[in-house]
Design a protein around this motif. Structure first.
Motif: not given
Length: 444
Positions: A346-357, A84-91
């Motif tokens: 917190a939002r990014f790491a707790s959404g639908k896609d994040a929870q499936l990951t 998630i950190a990798k994705q968030f930093t890229a975003q």
């Protein structure tokens, strides 16, 4: 029946029903997606909604210039945090540093390190810790994403993420525990702890470091079934009455007497059992059964493959076992220098896609309603097993006084297990200590 029935109906059933309604259920979760960091407000917030979990786009928040974040995560869920950190930093072009801190320890650490600026910007806590943190003004409310969070997640997870009528948390996973077993050793999951004892007598051999069952016998979280199943409880109606403590009533003592009987087939001191030891022995087939949570699922599936089974916790004194349940939630440190970036994470790491990951990497069970309906969840027999246990789980109270319970009870259990202390005497002492803390000292 005090906390038991009322809170099961208001929260645990909400968690279980929402999953079983789709064909599955229960415990833990988190994921997201990524693109290059957007340069403008609309792009940033639009992607926040999509990648954080199919939320409506919002143009209310973007990271502060020069923002960087520290995130506290559990050791067991580090793989998720790194992804998630990798994705968030890229975003968002916001660097992330991950520090491993056990979730039950994070509020205590935040209390010490928050005001001095040494704490993480985003923390991960069990919902029972929320009351202590929120009442001490250590957390920022979930205000920007409040409506999306409420709309997208189960009722149980919103209850667990709220304190005194205000939403603070960003729920990412629902948790209880169940019985993991090795099908090559245990042909059929035991229905009762009497069955556990009968099997273990044929399998346990201390000289070979081999045991029929193992769990953290000194930890109240995993031993609450021996209190609640037979009539014990915490903090009265709805878990809100700090003066009504049923940890030493007749029912609790009856269950703890059954607990003590299991020493015969698990002849180890409580201090000699920890997650690492237990995990290693289960993976090698030297422990046949383990009572633990979904955070172990991915590793156990890798080690045992098709030989892994999961079943509800065995009955106690003929009664269906009642486990603790909880919600894992992200929360934002009130002392963060970068509140926008922290809320976005917190939002990014707790959404639908994040929870499936999180489910894919760790084995956790989502709180997001759409994630719960995803085939990844509904077709998973292990998640279904946790769903079954969730129907008979009891949410941990979230009032600040819950923090006063752990140490006294976690001292009483080893006295009973290691030193053959009378359960009634040990729990009487624990309850007195809890009452003293409730009426004077702050939560530990």
């Amino acid at each position: 029946m005090n906390l038991k029935k009322l809170m099961v109906l208001t929260a645990s059933f909400s968690m279980a029903m929402s999953i079983t309604a789709c064909g599955s259920n229960n415990n833990n979760g988190g994921n997201a997606a990524a693109t290059n960091a957007p340069a403008n407000n609309a792009a940033a917030t639009d992607n926040a909604g999509t990648n954080g979990g199919n939320a409506p786009a919002t143009d209310e928040i973007v990271p502060e210039d020069g923002a960087s974040l520290v995130i506290w995560e559990s050791k067991e869920e580090r793989a998720f945090a790194e992804e998630i950190a990798k994705q968030f930093t890229a975003q968002y072009n916001v660097p992330i540093k991950i520090e491993e801190v056990a979730p039950p320890d994070q509020v205590g650490k935040l209390t010490q390190d928050g005001p001095s600026g040494l704490a993480a910007d985003v923390i991960l806590i069990p919902h029972d810790n929320l009351g202590k943190a929120a009442s001490a003004s250590l957390l920022l409310p979930n205000d920007i994403f409040v409506e999306q969070t409420k709309a997208e997640n189960t009722e149980a997870s919103i209850i667990g993420s709220s304190y005194d009528g205000e939403l603070y948390g960003y729920p990412r996973a629902a948790e209880t525990y169940a019985l993991f077993y090795n099908k090559s050793l245990v042909k059929e999951a035991p229905k009762s702890f009497d069955d556990v004892i009968a099997f273990s007598k044929t399998f346990t051999d201390k000289s070979k470091n081999r045991y029929g069952i193992m769990w953290e016998v000194g930890n109240m979280y995993f031993n609450y079934p021996f209190i609640a199943t037979t009539g014990g409880y915490l903090f009265g109606k709805d878990g809100t009455d700090k003066n009504d403590i049923g940890l030493n009533n007749e029912g609790a003592i009856k269950g703890l007497t059954e607990f003590a009987k299991l020493k015969e087939v698990l002849p180890l001191k409580s201090g000699d059992i920890n997650p690492d030891i237990k995990r290693s022995l289960f993976n090698t087939g030297d422990v046949a059964m383990d009572i633990t949570g979904p955070w172990e699922l991915a590793g156990y599936k890798e080690a045992l493959g098709d030989n892994l089974g999961i079943a509800p916790v065995p009955t106690i004194d003929g009664k269906t076992a009642i486990t603790f349940s909880g919600i894992k939630i992200f929360a934002v440190n009130a002392y963060t220098q970068y509140p926008n970036a922290a809320k976005l994470y917190a939002r990014f790491a707790s959404g639908k896609d994040a929870q499936l990951t999180l489910n894919k990497l760790i084995g956790s069970v989502p709180t997001n309603n759409e994630a719960l309906q995803d085939a990844q969840i509904t077709s998973d027999p292990y998640v279904s097993a946790f769903a079954e246990q969730a129907k008979n789980s009891q949410p941990m109270p979230s009032i600040p006084e819950m923090g006063n319970v752990w140490s006294p009870v976690n001292a009483a259990l080893p006295e009973i297990w290691d030193n053959n202390a009378d359960p009634k005497a040990a729990m009487d002492k624990a309850v007195e200590q809890i009452k003293d803390l409730n009426n004077g000292a702050s939560a530990q």
